[in-house]
Design an enzyme around this catalytic site. Structure first.
Site, mmCIF file in Angstrom:
data_model
loop_
_atom_site.group_PDB
_atom_site.id
_atom_site.type_symbol
_atom_site.label_atom_id
_atom_site.label_comp_id
_atom_site.label_asym_id
_atom_site.label_seq_id
_atom_site.Cartn_x
_atom_site.Cartn_y
_atom_site.Cartn_z
ATOM 1 C CD1 TRP A 277 -3.050 -1.069 0.409
ATOM 2 C CD2 TRP A 277 -2.125 -2.111 2.154
ATOM 3 N NE1 TRP A 277 -3.838 -2.139 0.727
ATOM 4 C CE2 TRP A 277 -3.300 -2.795 1.790
ATOM 5 C CE3 TRP A 277 -1.377 -2.575 3.243
ATOM 6 C CZ2 TRP A 277 -3.752 -3.921 2.461
ATOM 7 C CZ3 TRP A 277 -1.822 -3.693 3.905
ATOM 8 C CH2 TRP A 277 -2.995 -4.364 3.517
ATOM 9 C CG HIS B 36 -6.756 0.184 3.148
ATOM 10 N ND1 HIS B 36 -6.351 -0.993 3.712
ATOM 11 C CD2 HIS B 36 -6.267 1.167 3.955
ATOM 12 C CE1 HIS B 36 -5.643 -0.757 4.807
ATOM 13 N NE2 HIS B 36 -5.582 0.536 4.969
ATOM 14 N NE ARG C 171 -4.432 0.352 -2.603
ATOM 15 C CZ ARG C 171 -4.931 -0.850 -2.445
ATOM 16 N NH1 ARG C 171 -4.502 -1.844 -3.199
ATOM 17 N NH2 ARG C 171 -5.849 -1.066 -1.532
ATOM 18 C CD GLN D 111 -10.275 -0.454 -1.032
ATOM 19 O OE1 GLN D 111 -10.275 0.010 0.104
ATOM 20 N NE2 GLN D 111 -9.384 -1.339 -1.451
ATOM 21 C CB VAL E 208 -8.744 -9.833 8.790
ATOM 22 C CG1 VAL E 208 -9.734 -8.699 8.649
ATOM 23 C CG2 VAL E 208 -7.903 -9.990 7.535
ATOM 24 C CB ALA F 91 -13.463 -6.133 8.275
HETATM 25 N N1 PHE Z 1 -8.290 -3.063 2.846
HETATM 26 C C1 PHE Z 1 -7.949 -4.241 2.082
HETATM 27 C C2 PHE Z 1 -7.351 -3.799 0.762
HETATM 28 O O1 PHE Z 1 -7.429 -2.675 0.408
HETATM 29 C C3 PHE Z 1 -9.168 -5.085 1.850
HETATM 30 C C4 PHE Z 1 -9.719 -5.707 3.100
HETATM 31 C C5 PHE Z 1 -10.672 -5.035 3.829
HETATM 32 C C6 PHE Z 1 -9.298 -6.948 3.548
HETATM 33 C C7 PHE Z 1 -11.188 -5.597 4.993
HETATM 34 C C8 PHE Z 1 -9.804 -7.505 4.687
HETATM 35 C C9 PHE Z 1 -10.748 -6.854 5.409
HETATM 36 O O2 PHE Z 1 -6.764 -4.604 0.059
#
Ligand code: PHE
Length: 344
Positions: A156, A175, A201, A215, A258, A311
């Site tokens: 990221w 994100h 990004r 997103q 997560v 999530a």
């Molecule tokens: N934020 C992650 C991404 O941008 C996606 C994601 C969100 C993964 C929530 C797990 C839980 O790639």
């Protein structure tokens, strides 16, 4: 004097008939009925007559005055009508001309898919929240269990905002996940939110990469929330968006915030899952998800031994690309009307 009055009347009426515009009419009024007009002048001399003659001459004079005033009023009315008719003719509208077609705008394909995604989750009881595009490093990374030296930061890379007081601390969010933390800081469980937003990004753009895209983050936290809830909710979403016969596949994936983390795929809606140009092997990956990491829960003051949650993060353009068979993500931001007009 009576003769004089009769003579004035005859001349006046003749002159008025000859007056052919508003200016001439006004000049006429001044000449006869004005303060120094001919009739007024005669009336002024009334006092000089012998008292016996006054009533008769006075009456006659009055008659002439009324006659001239009536004639003037009639003349002004004619002028008014002529002026009206001229104005109406000047403004005449040709109602037989074909109208001009107003150019109608339409919703951008990203916005359209975004709305469908939000509607689908709203139907399952998720509320919509929003957060800032310009974000603190803390929310984008630290609070999501991605400390400064964490290799996951490489996934990221982003744009940093120059700031004197806190250099390197302000960035464009990579994100929508910072909103997991922002929402949990504000409310107590149960939490069920979806958070749409633009993310950024530092990316070399190509057909599948853009430096900006949308997103939708999802978060559900309560007592006894399990992986089964994650699968149930996301499967329902996939069927709503891509058809009731969709199969779903969850495979392990890694995101620091997560545990366990998964990547979700749906059976290809074009070939039904046997494999085609769109999907390759029958599956289309549509999002990352997982059970909220206990460290993230503890960070916002939720007791991880009491609460749990899931999530997910959905790439909106990715969904649109799959749904509409779009072959280049850069089309979404190229502002090419030939592309945009296809989404009526
Ligand atoms: N934020 C992650 C991404 O941008 C996606 C994601 C969100 C993964 C929530 C797990 C839980 O790639």
């Amino acid at each position: 004097m009576i003769d004089q009055l009769a003579e004035i009347k005859a001349r006046a009426l003749k002159d008025l008939a000859a007056a052919d515009d508003a200016e001439a009419t006004e000049a006429w009024r001044v000449a006869y009925l004005g303060k120094k007009g001919q009739l007024t002048t005669v009336l002024r001399q009334l006092g000089a007559l012998p008292p016996a003659e006054r009533p008769l001459v006075g009456q006659k004079a009055n008659e002439v005055k009324v006659a001239l005033e009536l004639a003037l009023a009639a003349r002004l009315e004619v002028e008014r009508r002529v002026a009206l008719r001229r104005a109406a003719e000047a403004e005449r509208v040709d109602v037989t001309l074909p109208g001009r077609q107003p150019s109608l705008g339409q919703v951008h394909p990203t916005t359209r898919v975004l709305k469908e995604v939000l509607d689908s989750f709203a139907a399952m009881g998720f509320q919509v929240a929003e957060g800032p595009d310009v974000e603190w490093d803390y929310y984008n990374f630290e609070a999501l269990n991605i400390p400064k030296d964490h290799p996951a930061r490489d996934m990221w890379d982003t744009f940093y905002v120059q700031s004197k007081g806190r250099p390197g601390e302000i960035l464009l969010r990579t994100h929508t996940s910072p909103n997991q933390v922002r929402v949990m800081e504000k409310v107590r469980p149960p939490v069920r939110v979806v958070v749409p937003g633009r993310v950024y990004r530092y990316e070399a753009t190509d057909a599948t990469h853009e430096s900006e895209f949308f997103q939708v983050e999802g978060l559900a936290v309560d007592k006894n929330v399990t992986m089964a809830d994650l699968k149930g909710v996301l499967s329902a979403f996939a069927r709503e968006m891509f058809g009731a016969e969709r199969k779903v596949r969850f495979r392990c994936d890694y995101f620091p915030f997560v545990e366990p983390g998964v990547e979700m795929a749906i059976s290809c809606f074009q070939c039904g899952g046997v494999g085609c140009r769109l999907c390759g092997n029958g599956w289309l990956e549509i999002m990352g998800a997982g059970m909220v990491h206990p460290k993230v829960l503890a960070g916002v003051g939720y007791d991880p031994s009491v609460y749990s949650g899931f999530a997910f993060g959905i790439g909106v353009e990715r969904i649109a690309i799959l749904k509409y068979g779009i072959d280049d993500i850069r089309l979404f931001y190229a502002n090419d009307l030939r592309f945009l007009r296809q989404f009526k």
